[in-house]
Structures are given as C-alpha cells and as structure tokens.
Design an enzyme around this catalytic site. Sequence first.
Site, short mmCIF file in Angstrom:
data_model
loop_
_atom_site.label_atom_id
_atom_site.label_comp_id
_atom_site.label_asym_id
_atom_site.label_seq_id
_atom_site.Cartn_x
_atom_site.Cartn_y
_atom_site.Cartn_z
N ASN A 189 0.84 -3.07 2.92
CA ASN A 189 1.92 -3.90 2.37
C ASN A 189 1.92 -5.30 2.99
O ASN A 189 2.06 -6.31 2.30
CB ASN A 189 3.28 -3.25 2.62
CG ASN A 189 3.70 -2.35 1.46
OD1 ASN A 189 3.23 -2.51 0.34
ND2 ASN A 189 4.59 -1.42 1.72
N ASP A 199 2.36 -0.82 -4.04
CA ASP A 199 2.83 0.08 -5.09
C ASP A 199 1.65 0.67 -5.87
O ASP A 199 1.66 1.86 -6.23
CB ASP A 199 3.76 -0.66 -6.05
CG ASP A 199 5.11 -0.97 -5.43
OD1 ASP A 199 5.43 -0.36 -4.39
OD2 ASP A 199 5.84 -1.82 -5.98
N GLU A 214 5.67 6.33 1.79
CA GLU A 214 4.29 6.74 1.58
C GLU A 214 4.08 8.22 1.89
O GLU A 214 2.95 8.67 2.12
CB GLU A 214 3.35 5.90 2.45
CG GLU A 214 3.50 6.11 3.95
CD GLU A 214 4.55 5.21 4.58
OE1 GLU A 214 4.44 4.92 5.79
OE2 GLU A 214 5.49 4.79 3.88
#
Length: 644
Positions: free
Chosen positions: A516, A525, A551
């Site tokens: 991220n 995503d 996650e």
Amino acid sequence: MNHAMRIADSDELKFSSSLLSFKGTTQALLKACHQKDATNSEIARLIQTDPVLCSYLIHLVNVSNQATHVVTSLSEAVSLVGIPVIKQLAIGFSLIDQFRSGSANGFDYQEFWSHSLLMALAMQELGKTARICTQDELFACGLMARIGCLALATTHPDKYAALIIKQKQNSSISLATLEQQYLQTDHNELTATLLSDFGLPKILVEAVYYHEVPAESGFSEGSYPFQLVNLIHLAKQIADFGLASESERTVRISELMLLSGKIGLDTESFGNLIDQITQEWHAYGKILQIETINLPSFHNMLSASVPYLEMTTSDAPWKVLLVEDDPFGLETAEEVLADMLGYTVFSATNGKQALSLAMDIMPHIIVTDWAMPVMDGLALTRALRTTAWGQNMYIIMLTGYEDDKKIVEAFEAGVNDYMTKPVNVPAFRARLHAAWHYRKLQEAWERDQLHLKRFAAELAVTNHKLKHDALTDMLTGIPNRRAGMKALTGAWNSANRSGQSIAVMLIDIDHFKKINDTYGHAIGDRVLKEVATSIRNITRKGEIFCRIGGEEFLMICPNGCTDAKSAFPLAERLRQHVKMQEINIDETRIQISISIGIALKDAGMKSDEQLVKAADRALYAAKNAGRDRVYLAIENQLISSNFC
C-alpha cells in the site's frame, strides 16, 4: 495516491498563497502544533483564546463517543482529538473568519460557508453510521472540501464571477470544466493541494478530489477509498439539498433517498439523520455567524403536497367531449370551450355515440346533457365509470332538473359537477377552470405515483443488494467476516453433533502495508482481489473461504482435516499456489506470499471462538518465524510444516 489525481503545480499554488497566511491565535496554534515537544496543556491554553474552537472541541469529544464520561477539560479534549485534527480545525475556523466576504461579486461567500458547514456536519454524522473515519477528521475535511472555489474566487475575482454566471446559464457544463478551460486549473486540484498542505491524510485528500464524480476515481467497489469517496459525495448532496430552493428540493429528494439506501439507511433513519444534521447546522451557524436556512422536517418535505398548478397559454389544448342533442346549446358550449378557453372540442349528440368517441379520443373533460335519445347522460356516466379508462375523466352534467333527489342520483352515478340550464356562461367558465385544476392535480398525483412505484422498485433492488452486501466483501466478492463467522458457528455445531473434526486456517498476505505504501491503495486493492480470486479458484467443495478484514482471510475446512498430516498439505497447496503467481498490474509486477495459521478442533475447546484464537496464535508464529510459511496450533503446541 491514485495516479489519475492531479495536484496543482508550483505556479498554480501562487493562486492560493493568500489562503495560507494566518494571524493571531491560529498562527500561534499552528506554530505550537509543529513543535514536537508541545504539550496538550500548552495547546489547550492557546485554544482557550478562541471561543469558537474551544466550544466546538468540547462538544465534539462529548458527542463522538470518544470518552466514557462528560469531558470539560480542554487538555483532555486535545488528547482525545489529537494535534493533527486540532491543526485542521484551527485552519478551517480561521478561514471562515478571514473570508466572510471578498472582492468576487458573483461569489456568495456566506452561501459558500453555509454549504461548507452543512457538508462538514453531514460528513460527521454519516461517519457515525459508516464508521470508516474519525468524526472530527471528517468534519475538518468537509469544512474545507471545496476550499479551491474560495481560492479561485479570491485570486481571480472578476474571471471567477463570470464563470459562475456562465455555469448557472448552462448547468450541463460543470464548474470544474469551465475552470480548466479559462483558468487552466480547477477547484478540485487546488483543494487537494491545500488539504495536503494543511496536513490531512492522503486518503482523505484523494477522496475529496473525486467526490463530485466518484465513478471517475477508479476505486474498487467495497474498498475503503470507495466507501470514503461515496460518503463525501453523499455529504455534498445533502449540503446541495439543504441550500436548494423548495422546488429544487422536491427534485433532489428521491436521488438522496437512493444514495442513502446504498449505505444501508431506510427512510425513517435517513430522515432522522437529516433532521439531526440541520439542527447542528443551525446551532453552529449561530456560533460561527454563518447564515443557515430553516428547513421543514425531512418527513414533511418527503410528504409535501403537489405544488398548485396554474393554467398557462403554453399548455397543449385539452380535449373536451361535448355531448348535447340541442343545436343551440351545442353552439353556445362550443363557443365557451373552444373560443374562450382554447380547448379542443369533440361533439356527440347522444350517450352511445359519446361512449364510442370517448374510447377513441380519451378526453380530459366530458360535458354532457342529461336528457338525450338512445343513451342519456346518466347512463353514459355509469358506463364510463365501469371502465378503467373512464375512471379519471372529469364529468360535468348539464340538466334542467333542480330536484335534489335527481342531483344526488347524478353524483351517485359518478358525475363530478353539474350545472342547471340555461347555462350561465361566467359560471360555466369557472366550473371548467375548476375541472382543469382537478385534472392537473390528478395527473400530477399519477406522475408521483409512478415515481413512487419506480422508487419503491429501486429501493427493493437496493434492499436486496444490501442483504447480499451484508454477507459479501464488496472488494473481493467473497463472503465477509459476518458470513464467515456465521458459517463457522454452523460448522462448529454440526461437528459437535456428528463428532467429526473441523479445521480453520487464518491466511495473511505478507508485507501488505508495504504494498500500500509503495504503490498506493488502488494497487493494494487489486492485490487483495487477485489473491482472493486465486485462493477461491482452488477451494474444494465444502470448504468456506472468506475475508475477515484487511489483508486477512479465513478458510473453514469441515470433515477433511483431522490431524497435522491432512491439514498441512492443504495449507501448503494454498501457500505455494499464491507464491507461484505473479500479479501484473499495468507495468507493475508484484510477487506475493502468504502466511497461514491452522487450528484443529479438540476436546478442550468450548467454542468456535477458541478455535479461531488458536489459529491466530499459529498465524502469529508463522509471521514471527519469517513469514511465507505454515504453522499449526494443536494441543497447546505450535508446529511448523517444515517439521512434518
């Protein structure tokens, strides 16, 4: 941050430099916020010099459920809210104070701040429902979500005033499009730049940038950024609704209801939310000296009657069927209907002929004599009222009878009005005008009924989708935590009844935060979706695979796993399958690995919760051992697949 978002460059920042100059308490407060050793007490002492900021902070902490008791101490409030948000709020309130008016004559500064305050409060209240961000941060974000408009109005007063007028004249062109065309930047770019400088989190800045057209963001449905940008979009729609005219609110209300349904709010809940927001709007409007509008309750706005409609010359001619066997009476009535009122007149000399003609032309109004050959006016009325298409026709009976019993008989047959002969022309015109109003209101009601039916159908679809969404992770399309826990309870109870075993696996994507941070949330995503799809594709019949948050995923394996020898091969198959796949997104290639923790149901476990906790211990051991491996929790032992 999404690669498509454009931040204003250094030249464009010159436009908004005047907005970055703060004075007095705000300047001192910002300086203190930048000092690493600044204490909450020092910050609180500075806030005390600003009554508006002081009262807001105390109120905010007490309504946002951040504290378990009533907070009266500023130091405690500062501690609970946090210095970054203090800074953002101070900037917002300072901007209100500095820019209550300006040189852009076409820019309504009071309306701008009224809209901004309403949007901020809407975001704060929606935040309580959605629970996707802190309420104080959402308030600050909403207050400054359109600050780019103020920047352009301040630095280009004449040009911007002209753009506002141009946009109002042609609402099909967005303000941002006109800004880009004439100023080579737009308010969304400047807002994103300023919010970044003000210290708002990048994910909030990104959501604000796209909030006017969420579909252009490219965020995956169900993801955190997707939820956030749609929350801000709904808050703006609420603010637009609050400042709209009464007629505009009537048009906007159905769109608002559909948007609210997408976040799981029914009509009553959403109405209560709107009323709560408007109450807060009035309260803070008085504190901040910002004009607000007194709105009716949402329920009253929703059930408001159809506006009274006046006849205009632009209306298409109405069709009137005149049924009269007397030539003189026919000529007189036609003169009033066609020449004076502009109606399109069709005529018949008896009820039978009129019934056939009415079926063809579908008149708005029927004016019929009572006494006629073949079929009289009373029989014609009864025949019309037995048909579905004749129910809504407005019928005026012309009669020479003045007997009350005859008049009652006519109304019971279904006439709407009557007149005695000879016809008084002014009175006849008045009766026809009343008939016209009745039909216009009836048609408006029918349109509303069709609209409500469509809305009900859309709401039914939305509710069905919400029920599905309640058990589905919208990002990955697999069952969510709620569905997974429900399935686990069912599998646990079934195992207790049958005496068979059950295993669970907790699966975690390794170093996901780094993905991220390196590539942005949009890429993160995509990785989540790819991994979820990859594992789901090799899930065996009877196994349940779901995402339980972030996650982390859960797999429930009833019956198939009874010991380490059967559990490890399955987990290793999953781990190796994911590791062998390279995720390609545009020109980015990402190698993924997962860690897995397994737990088997044993006699010492009293609930499915203990089973999950055991798997969580095993997952922690796998990650602590270096990740990209499998551990099993069994009989208070943690065993690696490497030793089996």
